[in-house]
Design a protein around this motif. Structure first.
Motif, PDB file in Angstrom:
ATOM      1  N   TYR A  45      37.420  25.137  41.334  1.00 49.93           N
ATOM      2  CA  TYR A  45      37.864  25.711  42.604  1.00 49.93           C
ATOM      3  C   TYR A  45      38.580  24.645  43.445  1.00 49.93           C
ATOM      4  O   TYR A  45      39.658  24.895  43.984  1.00 49.93           O
ATOM      5  CB  TYR A  45      36.670  26.284  43.386  1.00 49.93           C
ATOM      6  CG  TYR A  45      37.058  26.798  44.749  1.00 49.93           C
ATOM      7  CD1 TYR A  45      37.486  28.106  44.909  1.00 49.93           C
ATOM      8  CD2 TYR A  45      37.016  25.958  45.858  1.00 49.93           C
ATOM      9  CE1 TYR A  45      37.877  28.576  46.155  1.00 49.93           C
ATOM     10  CE2 TYR A  45      37.400  26.425  47.112  1.00 49.93           C
ATOM     11  CZ  TYR A  45      37.826  27.731  47.254  1.00 49.93           C
ATOM     12  OH  TYR A  45      38.218  28.181  48.488  1.00 49.93           O
ATOM     13  N   CYS A  49      42.275  25.379  44.480  1.00 43.96           N
ATOM     14  CA  CYS A  49      42.285  26.165  45.713  1.00 43.96           C
ATOM     15  C   CYS A  49      42.164  25.352  46.993  1.00 43.96           C
ATOM     16  O   CYS A  49      42.388  25.895  48.071  1.00 43.96           O
ATOM     17  CB  CYS A  49      41.134  27.171  45.686  1.00 43.96           C
ATOM     18  SG  CYS A  49      41.075  28.208  44.206  1.00 43.96           S
ATOM     19  N   VAL A  92      39.709  34.179  35.301  1.00 43.53           N
ATOM     20  CA  VAL A  92      40.291  34.948  36.403  1.00 43.53           C
ATOM     21  C   VAL A  92      41.560  34.252  36.867  1.00 43.53           C
ATOM     22  O   VAL A  92      41.749  33.061  36.641  1.00 43.53           O
ATOM     23  CB  VAL A  92      39.313  35.088  37.593  1.00 43.53           C
ATOM     24  CG1 VAL A  92      38.072  35.864  37.194  1.00 43.53           C
ATOM     25  CG2 VAL A  92      38.936  33.741  38.172  1.00 43.53           C
ATOM     26  N   SER A  93      42.393  35.001  37.511  1.00 43.77           N
ATOM     27  CA  SER A  93      43.618  34.420  38.049  1.00 43.77           C
ATOM     28  C   SER A  93      43.270  33.408  39.136  1.00 43.77           C
ATOM     29  O   SER A  93      42.198  33.465  39.742  1.00 43.77           O
ATOM     30  CB  SER A  93      44.499  35.519  38.642  1.00 43.77           C
ATOM     31  OG  SER A  93      43.902  36.042  39.812  1.00 43.77           O
ATOM     32  N   GLN A  95      44.570  33.297  41.994  1.00 39.67           N
ATOM     33  CA  GLN A  95      44.460  34.049  43.246  1.00 39.67           C
ATOM     34  C   GLN A  95      43.048  34.617  43.416  1.00 39.67           C
ATOM     35  O   GLN A  95      42.460  34.525  44.488  1.00 39.67           O
ATOM     36  CB  GLN A  95      45.489  35.177  43.289  1.00 39.67           C
ATOM     37  CG  GLN A  95      45.408  36.002  44.555  1.00 39.67           C
ATOM     38  CD  GLN A  95      46.401  37.153  44.573  1.00 39.67           C
ATOM     39  OE1 GLN A  95      47.072  37.424  43.585  1.00 39.67           O
ATOM     40  NE2 GLN A  95      46.480  37.846  45.684  1.00 39.67           N
ATOM     41  N   LYS A  96      42.509  35.187  42.343  1.00 43.10           N
ATOM     42  CA  LYS A  96      41.166  35.763  42.424  1.00 43.10           C
ATOM     43  C   LYS A  96      40.127  34.662  42.624  1.00 43.10           C
ATOM     44  O   LYS A  96      39.193  34.816  43.418  1.00 43.10           O
ATOM     45  CB  LYS A  96      40.858  36.574  41.170  1.00 43.10           C
ATOM     46  CG  LYS A  96      39.564  37.338  41.265  1.00 43.10           C
ATOM     47  CD  LYS A  96      39.391  38.312  40.135  1.00 43.10           C
ATOM     48  CE  LYS A  96      38.104  39.086  40.319  1.00 43.10           C
ATOM     49  NZ  LYS A  96      37.944  40.139  39.351  1.00 43.10           N
ATOM     50  N   SER A  99      40.188  33.399  46.193  1.00 40.15           N
ATOM     51  CA  SER A  99      39.757  34.360  47.213  1.00 40.15           C
ATOM     52  C   SER A  99      38.290  34.768  47.033  1.00 40.15           C
ATOM     53  O   SER A  99      37.778  35.558  47.820  1.00 40.15           O
ATOM     54  CB  SER A  99      40.648  35.606  47.182  1.00 40.15           C
ATOM     55  OG  SER A  99      40.519  36.277  45.943  1.00 40.15           O
ATOM     56  N   ASP A 100      37.596  34.201  46.045  1.00 40.77           N
ATOM     57  CA  ASP A 100      36.189  34.536  45.815  1.00 40.77           C
ATOM     58  C   ASP A 100      35.319  33.859  46.873  1.00 40.77           C
ATOM     59  O   ASP A 100      35.251  32.630  46.920  1.00 40.77           O
ATOM     60  CB  ASP A 100      35.756  34.101  44.421  1.00 40.77           C
ATOM     61  CG  ASP A 100      34.291  34.392  44.171  1.00 40.77           C
ATOM     62  OD1 ASP A 100      33.887  35.564  44.254  1.00 40.77           O
ATOM     63  OD2 ASP A 100      33.535  33.427  43.907  1.00 40.77           O
TER      64      ASP A 100
END
Length: 137
Positions: A45, A49, A92-93, A95-96, A99-100
């Motif tokens: 992450y 992200c 998962v992408s 983006q996913k 946004s988790d």
């Protein structure tokens, strides 16, 4: 948060190689495979992200320490560790992932409590022993 814990708990058993089905003894120093899977997830992450390069680098170092511990004390070779990581990160992408809220929450909590997390990891690594994944959290 429940989804994040669930994902981490699902990831961990594959590295344990199902040596036996006995419940592992509780180790006061912590379950290294559990913290390994959580660190893997949170570092993933952080690298994809977060703008916090320092946190990402620090988590990468913690991840390397987990690899060293498990490689030194477990039945896993470096190839098995690499396969564990490749096969057990959520598919998962970006983006996913980003946004988790559960994964973001784990990341923010670990960064906010870095000294405490660092102390727990140091305690966990304080004695060489067979890495176990339970009790996970």
């Amino acid at each position: 948060m429940k989804n994040t814990i669930y994902i981490a708990a699902l990831c961990i058993p594959s590295l344990g190689l199902a040596e036996d089905n006995k419940a592992p003894a509780f180790d006061q120093r912590g379950a290294v495979l559990c913290s390994y899977a959580i660190t893997l997830m949170v570092q993933n992450y952080a690298s994809k992200c977060s703008d916090d390069a320092q946190a990402s680098a620090w988590l990468l170092n913690v991840l390397d320490n987990h690899r060293d511990f498990v490689g030194r004390n477990g039945p896993a070779s470096q190839l098995e560790l690499d396969a564990f990581e490749a096969n057990n990160l959520p598919d998962v992408s970006e983006q996913k992932l980003c946004s988790d809220p559960g994964t973001k929450g784990f990341f923010e909590n670990i960064v906010k409590n870095k000294d405490s997390f660092r102390a727990e990891i140091a305690k966990s690594f304080s004695v060489d022993r067979k890495p176990v994944w339970n009790p996970c959290l």
